[in-house]
Structure formats: C-alpha cells, structure tokens
Design an enzyme around this catalytic site. Structure first.
Site, PDB file in Angstrom:
ATOM      1  N   ASN A 106       0.851  -1.190   0.000  1.00 33.53           N
ATOM      2  CA  ASN A 106       0.000   0.000   0.000  1.00 33.53           C
ATOM      3  C   ASN A 106       0.887   1.239   0.000  1.00 33.53           C
ATOM      4  O   ASN A 106       2.016   1.200   0.489  1.00 33.53           O
ATOM      5  CB  ASN A 106      -0.887   0.012   1.257  1.00 33.53           C
ATOM      6  CG  ASN A 106      -1.821   1.206   1.287  1.00 33.53           C
ATOM      7  OD1 ASN A 106      -2.407   1.573   0.268  1.00 33.53           O
ATOM      8  ND2 ASN A 106      -1.965   1.823   2.457  1.00 33.53           N
ATOM      9  N   HIS A 108       0.885   5.285   1.258  1.00 36.81           N
ATOM     10  CA  HIS A 108       0.177   6.211   2.137  1.00 36.81           C
ATOM     11  C   HIS A 108       0.908   7.556   2.125  1.00 36.81           C
ATOM     12  O   HIS A 108       2.134   7.600   2.215  1.00 36.81           O
ATOM     13  CB  HIS A 108       0.145   5.640   3.563  1.00 36.81           C
ATOM     14  CG  HIS A 108      -0.644   6.501   4.505  1.00 36.81           C
ATOM     15  ND1 HIS A 108      -2.015   6.527   4.504  1.00 36.81           N
ATOM     16  CD2 HIS A 108      -0.237   7.388   5.442  1.00 36.81           C
ATOM     17  CE1 HIS A 108      -2.434   7.392   5.415  1.00 36.81           C
ATOM     18  NE2 HIS A 108      -1.378   7.931   5.998  1.00 36.81           N
ATOM     19  N   GLU A 142      -3.812  -4.352  10.493  1.00 34.52           N
ATOM     20  CA  GLU A 142      -4.095  -3.042  11.087  1.00 34.52           C
ATOM     21  C   GLU A 142      -3.929  -1.951  10.028  1.00 34.52           C
ATOM     22  O   GLU A 142      -3.051  -2.039   9.175  1.00 34.52           O
ATOM     23  CB  GLU A 142      -3.138  -2.772  12.254  1.00 34.52           C
ATOM     24  CG  GLU A 142      -3.456  -3.583  13.497  1.00 34.52           C
ATOM     25  CD  GLU A 142      -2.447  -3.293  14.602  1.00 34.52           C
ATOM     26  OE1 GLU A 142      -2.277  -2.117  14.968  1.00 34.52           O
ATOM     27  OE2 GLU A 142      -1.808  -4.248  15.064  1.00 34.52           O
ATOM     28  N   GLU A 173       5.384   9.967  -4.358  1.00 34.97           N
ATOM     29  CA  GLU A 173       4.673   8.679  -4.421  1.00 34.97           C
ATOM     30  C   GLU A 173       4.958   7.970  -5.741  1.00 34.97           C
ATOM     31  O   GLU A 173       5.169   6.759  -5.788  1.00 34.97           O
ATOM     32  CB  GLU A 173       3.167   8.896  -4.275  1.00 34.97           C
ATOM     33  CG  GLU A 173       2.736   9.380  -2.905  1.00 34.97           C
ATOM     34  CD  GLU A 173       1.215   9.471  -2.787  1.00 34.97           C
ATOM     35  OE1 GLU A 173       0.512   8.573  -3.285  1.00 34.97           O
ATOM     36  OE2 GLU A 173       0.728  10.451  -2.191  1.00 34.97           O
TER      37      GLU A 173
HETATM   38  C1  GRF Z   1      -2.551   8.788  -2.943  1.00 32.70           C
HETATM   39  O1  GRF Z   1      -2.237   9.983  -2.263  1.00 32.70           O
HETATM   40  C2  GRF Z   1      -2.228   7.602  -2.078  1.00 32.70           C
HETATM   41  O2  GRF Z   1      -1.115   7.798  -1.267  1.00 32.70           O
HETATM   42  C3  GRF Z   1      -3.456   7.478  -1.220  1.00 32.70           C
HETATM   43  O3  GRF Z   1      -4.522   7.798  -2.073  1.00 32.70           O
HETATM   44  C4  GRF Z   1      -4.050   8.618  -3.140  1.00 32.70           C
HETATM   45  C5  GRF Z   1      -4.381   7.915  -4.403  1.00 32.70           C
HETATM   46  O4  GRF Z   1      -4.083   8.667  -5.544  1.00 32.70           O
HETATM   47  N1  GRF Z   1      -3.544   6.152  -0.644  1.00 32.70           N
HETATM   48  P1  GRF Z   1      -4.109   7.981  -6.972  1.00 32.70           P
HETATM   49  O5  GRF Z   1      -5.505   7.359  -7.139  1.00 32.70           O
HETATM   50  O6  GRF Z   1      -3.038   6.955  -7.032  1.00 32.70           O
HETATM   51  O7  GRF Z   1      -3.915   9.095  -7.940  1.00 32.70           O
END
Ligand code: GRF
Length: 205
Positions: A106, A108, A142, A173
């Site tokens: 995941n 975040h 969790e 990201e």
């Molecule tokens: C991102 O900020 C990710 O970290 C969070 O939700 C957002 C998703 O953005 N979990 P995308 O759909 O990948 O553009």
C-alpha cells in the site's frame, strides 16, 4: 515472472506510475488486472485505455468479506501473486489479507507511523510538522501499519495548503511506489518481523 493485481478506487495516478515503470522495463512483472470497487473511477478507464484487464467490482450491497472474496477470485483467476493498493479506499477483510501474506503493498501519503488514516496531508499541516512524505508498506491486519518498504520525505512549507502539499507528496509517491514494487517483484527484499530487509544475494541458492 510476477503478476501484479492493482486495486484502486479513484483517479489511479499511482497505478499509472506502476504501469509506466513496467512498460519502461524497470519492473520484471506483468499486470494481471486492475480492480476498482468504484465502477466509474477514472483510473479504471485509464487502465482500460492502456489495454489492461480493468474490472469493476462494486462493493455496495455486499459484506466486506463477500466483496473481498470476489476480488480474490478475480485475482486468483489471473494468477496474481502481488497485490498493490493504489488509492484503494476500503479496508480489506482478514480473509483477503491472509490470502496474500506479505504480498499486499500500500502507499500512504505520510511518513508512517505518523498520520495514518484519511486526509494524511491535512493531518500533517494541522500538526505543524516540518517534514512529511510518503510510505510504501506491506499490508497487515491493522490500518496503515505493516512493515515499511520505503519512505520518501517532503518539506512542509510555511504557505503550503493541503492541495500544494499533496501535489508535492504525489510526485514522491510516483517514484516510491514503482521502486517498492520493483524490489518485491525482483525478489530483492523479504519481510523480517516489522522490517523489510534486502535479501542477501550471496546467501540465496
Ligand atoms: C494517494 O495519495 C495515495 O497515497 C493514497 O490515495 C491517493 C491515491 O491517488 N492512498 P491515486 O488514485 O493513485 O492518484
């Protein structure tokens, strides 16, 4: 070769970053399918436009586990062995998480364990931290809790808004997630308790 399943709920920009990295040959994997629990998610259409098997599995009217069993069946049918949550905005059932032990990632938008849950960028601004960022982690039972694969930092500026901070985190990201997927798909890391560590290549085989 690793077969990846990507779960989304929205625009899917992290999904696209992973697809780009695969197309560029940076990740030795193929994408078996993209599944969205939101049928009209923009990311689903974007995946379809890239020729990916894009599946809408609406969660409405189903228990969490019933929905997760449908997703699981779709993933198994396509030989998926690594699941990437990319803006998938639902909790997963223990059934689903146990079906893919240490094989669900995941992303975040904070430096976990700070600011888990929704609106992590807002939480960071409200707290007044000077540095935040993003975390790719292995999913356990969790919320936003499992072993950390990698993190990237972003400075918080005095005039940042939630939108401006989110945009700068998103850039990180899009670098972090493909890199984390590469590490897993290439078998370069393993989970050791709470830590994700490099596999010692000299000890392997
Ligand atoms: C991102 O900020 C990710 O970290 C969070 O939700 C957002 C998703 O953005 N979990 P995308 O759909 O990948 O553009």
């Amino acid at each position: 070769m690793t077969t990846i399943g990507i779960l989304i709920s929205g625009r899917g920009s992290n999904m696209l970053a992973i697809l780009d990295a695969i197309e560029e040959g940076q990740i030795p994997a193929r994408v078996g399918c993209v599944i969205s629990n939101v049928p009209d998610a923009a990311g689903l259409a974007a995946a379809q436009a890239r020729g990916i098997d894009a599946i809408a599995l609406d969660h409405r009217g189903l228990t969490r586990e019933a929905h997760d069993r449908r997703m699981h069946a779709a993933l198994v049918e396509r030989d998926v062995d690594l699941v990437c949550l990319a803006g998938y905005m639902r909790l997963l059932s223990p059934y689903f998480i146990r079906s893919y032990p240490n094989r669900i990632l995941n992303i975040h938008p904070s430096l976990l364990p700070a600011f888990p849950g929704l609106a992590a960028q807002r939480q960071a601004l409200d707290y007044g931290v000077k540095v935040t960022g993003c975390t790719v982690h292995v999913v356990d039972e969790e919320l936003d809790h499992g072993p950390i694969v990698l993190q990237r930092t972003v400075d918080v500026l005095d005039d940042d808004t939630e939108a401006s901070l989110s945009a700068r985190i998103l850039v990180e990201e899009h670098a972090a997630y493909p890199e984390a997927v590469r590490l897993f798909a290439s078998g370069l890391v393993r989970v050791d308790g709470r830590s994700v560590v490099r596999v010692d290549a000299s000890a392997a085989g």
